[in-house]
Design an enzyme around this catalytic site. Structure first.
Site, PDB file in Angstrom:
ATOM      1  N   ASP A 199      43.939  94.836 -48.745  1.00  0.00           N
ATOM      2  CA  ASP A 199      44.019  95.400 -47.952  1.00  0.00           C
ATOM      3  C   ASP A 199      43.281  95.192 -46.189  1.00  0.00           C
ATOM      4  O   ASP A 199      43.247  94.142 -46.588  1.00  0.00           O
ATOM      5  CB  ASP A 199      42.783  97.046 -48.371  1.00  0.00           C
ATOM      6  CG  ASP A 199      42.897  97.653 -46.926  1.00  0.00           C
ATOM      7  OD1 ASP A 199      43.628  98.379 -47.056  1.00  0.00           O
ATOM      8  OD2 ASP A 199      42.059  97.827 -46.138  1.00  0.00           O
ATOM      9  N   GLU A 241      49.052  93.935 -47.761  1.00  0.00           N
ATOM     10  CA  GLU A 241      49.942  94.365 -47.036  1.00  0.00           C
ATOM     11  C   GLU A 241      49.894  93.823 -45.072  1.00  0.00           C
ATOM     12  O   GLU A 241      47.935  93.838 -45.493  1.00  0.00           O
ATOM     13  CB  GLU A 241      48.364  96.286 -46.930  1.00  0.00           C
ATOM     14  CG  GLU A 241      48.907  96.724 -45.641  1.00  0.00           C
ATOM     15  CD  GLU A 241      48.013  97.641 -44.972  1.00  0.00           C
ATOM     16  OE1 GLU A 241      48.177  98.836 -44.569  1.00  0.00           O
ATOM     17  OE2 GLU A 241      46.111  97.545 -45.226  1.00  0.00           O
TER      18      GLU A 241
HETATM   19  C1  GLC Z   1      45.032  99.742 -44.887  1.00  0.00           C
HETATM   20  C2  GLC Z   1      45.052 100.904 -45.621  1.00  0.00           C
HETATM   21  C3  GLC Z   1      44.426 102.539 -44.522  1.00  0.00           C
HETATM   22  C4  GLC Z   1      42.948 102.232 -44.527  1.00  0.00           C
HETATM   23  C5  GLC Z   1      43.199 100.783 -43.305  1.00  0.00           C
HETATM   24  C6  GLC Z   1      41.629 100.080 -43.892  1.00  0.00           C
HETATM   25  O1  GLC Z   1      45.999  99.913 -43.941  1.00  0.00           O
HETATM   26  O2  GLC Z   1      46.213 101.375 -45.986  1.00  0.00           O
HETATM   27  O3  GLC Z   1      44.512 103.402 -45.280  1.00  0.00           O
HETATM   28  O4  GLC Z   1      42.584 103.013 -43.194  1.00  0.00           O
HETATM   29  O5  GLC Z   1      43.808  99.238 -44.474  1.00  0.00           O
HETATM   30  O6  GLC Z   1      41.164 100.166 -44.415  1.00  0.00           O
END
Ligand code: GLC
Length: 549
Positions: A199, A241
């Site tokens: 994440d 991500e």
């Molecule tokens: C990522 C997740 C999102 C979350 C953020 C903070 O972007 O996909 O849903 O709010 O991280 O953890």
């Protein structure tokens, strides 16, 4: 040779709390999910990505973790998790889990100790400042927070938080924090997971406010994670991500020694621009901006996921084009940069267009991702706050609460969509399983065919020139076998001329010709004496090319 299973997986993401409730408390749980593994296996999914299921005060849908070594008691126990893993493995389904270590919850014991005592051994697990700089462009949720720093009375200092103030950032530069992260990974790998979705990876490698750690040091931690994961489990992967510009992509892949996969945010945004314009050249431009990636690395292609459809890599004008086409009302937009809708409502539930979009996403170079409910054409609920609009419970049947839970409707973790054309009496698994022409049966067919065409995931790909600006054509080649796909992004039928391809060598393997809702628009058999191919409005056709002698 290393296993590259992730290059041709069908990834399906879900949130345990909204998938299936087994005990009638209104909250989905691991037992409920385990009961639905046969459904997922039948669909052809072979890799699940579970959103965070750890104990959490749920300020951010579980992305604020209080304990990395347990299951949220609302969702079950560690025992339920292990049983779920066993059952998934029995069905050939791998499991990826979210690793949320850019930040913890404010309620994590580390933060509690750190804020209370300057001498706590956890103090340096977080990032503190006596003189914080506002850095407004680094705020992840611009309409919700006004700074990335929050002054904490107890601590007598401000702490860093890129996301909500209830999510203090960890100090990744601290070797102790790095050890903690590896320990967490080691724990879940022992329980059988096939890897992690990392994440907020692009924040992990930023050294905002971190003394003594350069961005390069932080990047090296990505390599340590990779070494660790591979040492513990050779086929486990890291999926990051990282919504970054093309020149930053190598930070995550390097020579194939950091992340295995990245979400393809660049292509996702360009895809929606191409759809809004009904123009294949826009998609081609997007593909051209993608850097070459190492042979063992892969893109994860998606249409929508659990967050907003972010359009932050586009210009203001481009973003406006997409808003005008797919989210014209302000309540459909979020953070000034994104759309909080699912795909079918954005496309006015135009079945032909929606099929074409998924067909395209499944053939673009990379591995495809689905999100629960995509396969039945679920809609959104704009009356819910922020990104919750696209996080409503799975619609299983026309039983009360869509078969998600036997609890009373007001006890549900989130309301089920119960009104309008996307409501559970109209859109649900059980109904669609019985209807041969349903979207669900179409999706199963798509998945089955995609699994039979590994060339799309691992082959060498090439964009083909056509005479039609709305048609995107590309070919993928692997070990002497070639597949070819054509997608008409526009609402006008057309005839495409493809140089260099002789029709006698084409065998159609998938396309809108096979879709039971296209019964009135069947294509004529290919004309062997010409090199033209006709395409319906939003048509899509996949061919296998036999060897030419
Ligand atoms: C990522 C997740 C999102 C979350 C953020 C903070 O972007 O996909 O849903 O709010 O991280 O953890």
């Amino acid at each position: 040779m290393k296993s590259v299973w992730y290059k041709n997986a069908i990834v399906y993401s879900l949130d345990v709390e909204t998938f299936k409730d087994s005990d009638g408390d209104g909250i989905g749980d691991f037992r409920g999910l385990t009961h639905r593994l046969d459904y997922l296996a039948g669909l052809g999914v072979n890799c699940l990505w579970l959103l965070p299921f750890y104990p959490s005060p749920n300020r951010d849908n579980g992305y604020d973790v209080m304990n990395y070594y347990d299951v949220d008691p609302r969702l079950g126990t560690l025992g339920d998790f292990v049983e779920f893993m066993h059952q998934a493995r029995d069905r050939g389904i791998r499991v990826l889990i979210d690793l949320v270590v850019n930040h913890t919850s404010i309620e994590h014991p580390w933060f509690q100790s750190a804020r209370q005592d300057k001498n706590s051994k956890y103090r340096n697990y977080y990032v503190w400042s006596d003189d914080p700089q506002p850095n407004p462009d680094l705020i992840a949720f611009p309409t919700k927070e006004d700074s990335i720093w929050e002054y904490d009375e107890q601590a007598g200092a401000s702490y860093l938080h890129h996301f909500y103030k209830e999510q203090p950032d960890l100090n990744i530069g601290n070797p102790k924090v790095q050890e903690e992260i590896l320990r967490i990974m080691g724990f879940w790998l022992e329980l059988g997971v096939s890897g992690f979705r990392i994440d907020a990876a692009h924040f992990l490698v930023k050294n905002v406010g971190i003394d003594g750690a350069s961005s390069e040091d932080l990047i090296l931690f990505l390599e340590r994670m990779r070494e660790f994961v591979t040492a513990r489990r050779a086929d486990a992967i890291l999926l990051a991500e990282a919504n970054v510009s093309p020149d930053q992509i190598p930070v995550y892949f390097d020579q194939g020694n950091r992340m295995h996969m990245l979400f393809n945010f660049l292509l996702n945004q360009q895809l929606f621009l191409a759809l809004a314009r009904q123009d294949a050249n826009t998609l081609k431009d997007g593909l051209k901006t993608l850097p070459c990636i190492p042979h063992n690395a892969q893109w994860l292609n998606f249409v929508r996921h659990h967050d907003e459809l972010t359009l932050d890599r586009l210009s203001d004008e481009q973003r406006q084009e997409i808003f005008a086409a797919f989210a014209p009302e302000e309540q459909m937009q979020i953070f000034g940069r994104g759309i909080r809708r699912r795909l079918p409502p954005m496309m006015q539930n135009d079945r032909h267009r929606i099929e074409m979009i998924y067909s395209l996403a499944f053939t673009l170079p990379g591995t495809p991702l689905l999100r629960y409910g995509d396969e039945i054409g679920m809609g959104d609920d704009l009356s819910l706050e922020g990104r919750e609009s696209v996080r409503t419970p799975m619609q299983w049947s026309d039983d009360p609460n869509g078969g998600f839970s036997t609890a009373s409707p007001d006890a549900l973790v989130r309301p089920v969509i119960s009104e309008g054309e996307y409501s559970y009496p109209h859109v649900n698994v059980s109904f669609e399983q019985r209807d041969p022409a349903s979207f669900l049966n179409w999706m199963e067919h798509l998945i089955r065919t995609r699994r039979q065409c590994p060339e799309f995931g691992t082959g060498k790909w090439q964009m083909l020139e056509t005479n039609e600006p709305a048609v995107f054509a590309h070919a993928c080649k692997l070990d002497g076998a070639t597949v070819l796909a054509l997608h008409n992004l526009s609402d006008r039928p057309c005839t495409v001329t493809l140089e260099d391809i002789q029709q006698e060598h084409l065998m159609e393997v998938f396309g809108d010709n096979f879709s039971l809702v296209r019964y009135d628009q069947k294509y004529k058999p290919l004309d062997q004496s010409s090199n033209t191919i006709s395409m319906n409005a939003y048509g899509y056709r996949w061919f296998r090319v036999s060897a030419m002698h």
